[in-house]
Design an enzyme around this catalytic site. Sequence first.
Site, short mmCIF file in Angstrom:
data_model
loop_
_atom_site.label_atom_id
_atom_site.label_comp_id
_atom_site.label_asym_id
_atom_site.label_seq_id
_atom_site.Cartn_x
_atom_site.Cartn_y
_atom_site.Cartn_z
N HIS A 20 0.90 -1.19 0.00
CA HIS A 20 0.02 0.06 0.08
C HIS A 20 0.99 1.24 -0.03
O HIS A 20 1.47 1.63 1.00
CB HIS A 20 -1.04 0.16 1.18
CG HIS A 20 -2.18 0.88 1.18
ND1 HIS A 20 -3.46 0.69 1.42
CD2 HIS A 20 -2.07 2.33 1.15
CE1 HIS A 20 -4.05 1.75 1.28
NE2 HIS A 20 -3.60 2.51 1.02
N HIS A 22 1.23 4.97 -2.47
CA HIS A 22 0.61 5.91 -3.40
C HIS A 22 1.68 6.51 -4.05
O HIS A 22 2.59 7.28 -3.47
CB HIS A 22 -0.36 6.78 -2.98
CG HIS A 22 -1.59 6.16 -2.17
ND1 HIS A 22 -2.70 6.04 -3.09
CD2 HIS A 22 -1.91 5.65 -1.18
CE1 HIS A 22 -3.70 5.73 -2.45
NE2 HIS A 22 -3.10 5.42 -1.32
N GLY A 182 -9.82 7.93 -1.86
CA GLY A 182 -10.67 8.92 -1.63
C GLY A 182 -11.46 9.09 -0.45
O GLY A 182 -11.31 7.85 0.40
N HIS A 209 -9.91 0.57 -0.20
CA HIS A 209 -9.64 1.57 0.93
C HIS A 209 -11.14 1.44 1.75
O HIS A 209 -12.12 1.68 1.22
CB HIS A 209 -9.61 3.00 0.51
CG HIS A 209 -8.14 3.34 -0.04
ND1 HIS A 209 -7.51 3.12 -0.93
CD2 HIS A 209 -7.15 3.92 0.83
CE1 HIS A 209 -6.40 3.32 -1.13
NE2 HIS A 209 -6.11 3.92 -0.14
N GLU A 212 -10.86 3.24 7.18
CA GLU A 212 -9.90 4.14 7.59
C GLU A 212 -10.47 5.32 8.28
O GLU A 212 -10.31 5.52 9.65
CB GLU A 212 -9.09 4.63 6.51
CG GLU A 212 -8.13 5.68 6.79
CD GLU A 212 -7.47 6.16 5.36
OE1 GLU A 212 -6.36 6.90 5.56
OE2 GLU A 212 -7.89 5.92 4.48
N ASP A 307 1.95 4.15 2.91
CA ASP A 307 0.93 4.79 2.31
C ASP A 307 1.38 5.93 1.67
O ASP A 307 1.33 5.80 0.35
CB ASP A 307 -0.04 5.39 3.35
CG ASP A 307 -1.39 5.60 3.07
OD1 ASP A 307 -1.71 5.42 1.88
OD2 ASP A 307 -2.16 6.30 3.88
#
Length: 371
Positions: A20, A22, A182, A209, A212, A307
């Site tokens: 994970h 980005h 998002g 996702h 969270e 992340d």
Amino acid sequence: MDTTPLTVDQIRQAPKALLHDHLDGGLRPATIVELAADQGYTALPSTDPAELGTWFAQSADSGSLERYLETFGHTVAVMQTREALERVAAECAEDLAADGVVYAEVRYAPELHVDGGLSLEEVIESVLEGFRRGQDRAAEQGNTIRVGTLLTAMRHAARSREIAELAVRYRDVGVVGFDIAGAEAGYPPTRHLDAFEFLQRENSHFTIHAGEAFGLPSIWEALQWCGADRLGHGVRLVDDIRGVDSNGSVDVSAAELGRLSSYVRDKRIPLEMCPSSNVQTGAASSIATHPIGLLRALRFRVTVNTDNRLQSQTTLSTEFAKLSEAFGYGWDDLQWFTVNAMKSAFLPFDERLALINGTIKPGYAQLKWAI
């Protein structure tokens, strides 16, 4: 038994797997400054790389996922050309390899990189080319890494089916899966059910996702309606475990799992946990009270991830070092997390097994013998 926390330098030597991360959350500050100058982007809060890096970290450290996501406006703005996308992807591969990561799945949303006139296909092909270049350059420096990409659709938009089709189209040349990302609140995963059903029919992999910034309903929908292979974060799963006090601690022997948490553990559904990021967005109050400690003790399929390395000013080695300090984790624990990640990777079984038995386990064995 030695309980001294492992250091970042020690952990950097270990072969690690990352699920994970980005792409638009891992740029080098100096690269942002240079790309902004090349493209005439003048909205950066600072053109000094050190100051800019600090700004990203401070702005992301808000306790709000929505505010955290606002920082991506600057990184995405300078990732609108083939050259920029190739450079960012190549540097990502090099940076991860230098940190000892031997396998990584890096995600990004192609739809965010078309403002400069690129097609979705051109965006994907540019990123794939960048990763190929980065892997080659890392190998020249003595660091071997394999990078697969996840194509992400934005959950507030309406292009998920289109992105899912592209994930299938490019799955034999470097794209290993699909994701939605998002703000969770107000944008449940079932809004994109058509995309997930298409992926299932195509025997394709996807993560979502969930859990969270939003609670158990997000996790439940991701699994029971959409059929997610993995959960991005999944932090709020702890809300379905009774016996947890306000500090997140629990007597593991007395923990009572609810129906959903039992299902997740029984099915060995991987949790892509990102400790530092979760603290920044308010999903966890601190590293020491992060649900990862409880979930690891209860033997959920937990993985450790970065992340957004820029916003969190982190690396995978740094994340492991923080957990070692907070929970007393040693080499056996780090190997456990790493094997979990490789078992959960969107690679064919034989390729996962080859990395586990040929690289990861021998690498950790060597480190443990060196102590």
